[in-house]
Design an enzyme around this catalytic site. Structure first.
Site, short mmCIF file in Angstrom:
data_model
loop_
_atom_site.label_atom_id
_atom_site.label_comp_id
_atom_site.label_asym_id
_atom_site.label_seq_id
_atom_site.Cartn_x
_atom_site.Cartn_y
_atom_site.Cartn_z
N ASP A 80 0.85 -1.19 0.00
CA ASP A 80 0.00 0.00 0.00
C ASP A 80 0.90 1.25 0.00
O ASP A 80 1.81 1.36 0.82
CB ASP A 80 -0.88 -0.04 1.27
CG ASP A 80 -1.98 0.99 1.28
OD1 ASP A 80 -2.39 1.46 0.20
OD2 ASP A 80 -2.46 1.31 2.40
N GLU A 132 -1.56 6.04 -8.56
CA GLU A 132 -2.61 6.98 -8.13
C GLU A 132 -2.52 8.25 -8.93
O GLU A 132 -1.45 8.79 -9.16
CB GLU A 132 -2.44 7.28 -6.63
CG GLU A 132 -3.47 8.28 -6.09
CD GLU A 132 -3.38 8.46 -4.57
OE1 GLU A 132 -3.11 7.47 -3.86
OE2 GLU A 132 -3.57 9.60 -4.11
N HIS A 178 -8.57 9.25 3.61
CA HIS A 178 -8.11 8.22 4.55
C HIS A 178 -8.62 8.55 5.96
O HIS A 178 -8.68 9.72 6.33
CB HIS A 178 -6.57 8.19 4.59
CG HIS A 178 -5.94 7.69 3.32
ND1 HIS A 178 -5.01 8.42 2.63
CD2 HIS A 178 -6.11 6.53 2.63
CE1 HIS A 178 -4.62 7.73 1.56
NE2 HIS A 178 -5.28 6.58 1.53
N HIS A 208 -9.51 4.42 -2.46
CA HIS A 208 -8.84 4.48 -1.15
C HIS A 208 -9.78 5.18 -0.17
O HIS A 208 -10.68 5.89 -0.57
CB HIS A 208 -7.54 5.29 -1.25
CG HIS A 208 -6.42 4.53 -1.88
ND1 HIS A 208 -5.23 4.30 -1.24
CD2 HIS A 208 -6.33 3.91 -3.09
CE1 HIS A 208 -4.43 3.60 -2.04
NE2 HIS A 208 -5.08 3.35 -3.17
N GLY A 210 -11.87 3.74 2.07
CA GLY A 210 -13.17 3.08 1.98
C GLY A 210 -13.95 3.04 3.28
O GLY A 210 -15.11 2.63 3.30
N THR A 233 -9.40 1.76 8.48
CA THR A 233 -9.87 2.41 9.71
C THR A 233 -11.03 1.67 10.38
O THR A 233 -10.98 1.42 11.59
CB THR A 233 -10.30 3.86 9.39
OG1 THR A 233 -9.23 4.51 8.71
CG2 THR A 233 -10.63 4.63 10.64
ZN LIG Z 1 -4.54 4.95 0.53
#
Ligand SMILES: [Zn+2]
Length: 289
Positions: A80, A132, A178, A208, A210, A233
């Protein structure tokens, strides 16, 4: 069954579901993801962020590989937010089957250049690459970072980027951040923008941040090209909330086999719900045709 992410996401993309990509920061989380995947018969991605690698050490990947090879569920091991060619090469040496190179903060040209280099190196050893374009936001307490201001992905740029780099999957900025939206309030995802990007780019897209979004928006994303949704998270929060209350109620507890199971179960319930939400539940069989 250990796959690279290109092979894992091809089936998801064609069948309009998303595979959850779960950040693991120790063996408890690895078991959470694998057990949830087995119970839900859902493909999954185990992802490790460079901060988590610092915590775990390089050797940890050998354990993750062993567990992924033993399960019958299709899984990938993904780096990641790799920040450099060095991060990527370290991950490949350690046995990751997929890597992310995140040069989204660099100029468009530099992002293309470094992503192209990583694609060349990774593809030579059958490792898939995520990049990204645009920048995902950042909320409090997330160690994954992100930008204060979201820079939405431009569909035309996305088309050029994918053609130039040969990347396998693309993380797009459509409104997520995030971490948790404690202060900011939940965002509205730009599903129109997502569809425009999807029209321009015929590879699986990645979402990202999510966690903590509206379920009804998340369940739209995989109808518009998203095949991977990153989840950290919500799962970690469930784990540590449960552990916190367990330790308050059991002040003398010290054995891990007493303390961990309830926390692990709380995290597993979250992951299983996400597998339903991402529509990956009961889709493992599609990989055995
Ligand atoms: Zn991320």
């Amino acid at each position: 069954m250990l796959l690279n992410m290109k092979d894992l996401l091809k089936t998801a993309y064609e069948n309009q579901f998303a595979v959850g990509s779960y950040n693991v920061a120790n063996s408890e989380f690895v078991r959470v993801v694998i057990e949830a995947a087995e119970e839900k018969n859902a493909p999954a991605i185990i992802q490790i962020h460079p901060n988590e690698i610092e915590l775990l050490g390089d050797e940890f990947t050998a354990y993750v590989r062993e567990i992924c090879q033993r399960t019958s569920i299709p899984v990938a091991i993904h780096l990641d937010h790799g920040a450099s060619v060095q991060d990527v090469m370290r991950a490949i040496r350690n046995g990751f089957t997929s890597v992310m190179i995140d040069a989204s903060h660099a100029s468009f040209e530099d992002n293309i250049a470094v992503t192209k280099e990583v694609v060349k190196l990774a593809h030579a050893v059958n490792v898939s690459v995520e990049a990204e374009l645009g920048t995902i936001g950042s909320n409090d307490n997330s160690s994954e970072g992100g930008a204060d201001q979201i820079l939405y992905t431009d569909p035309q740029d996305a088309k050029i980027f994918v053609e130039e780099t040969g990347v396998d999957t693309l993380a797009v900025a459509i409104g997520t951040s995030h971490g948790q939206y404690k202060h900011a309030g939940k965002p509205e995802l730009k599903l129109d923008l997502l569809e425009e990007i999807h029209q321009q780019v015929d590879i699986p897209l990645v979402l990202h941040g999510g966690s903590d979004n509206k379920d009804e928006e998340i369940s739209q994303t995989y109808l518009h090209g998203v095949s991977k949704i990153n989840l950290s998270t919500d799962m970690k929060n469930a784990f540590f909330q449960e552990m916190r209350s367990f330790l308050i109620e059991n002040q003398d507890a010290y054995e891990p086999d007493v303390i961990m199971p309830s926390a692990r179960n709380a995290a597993k319930e979250v992951v299983k719900k996400k597998m339903d939400l991402f529509n990956s539940t009961n889709h493992a069989h599609l990989y055995f045709k």
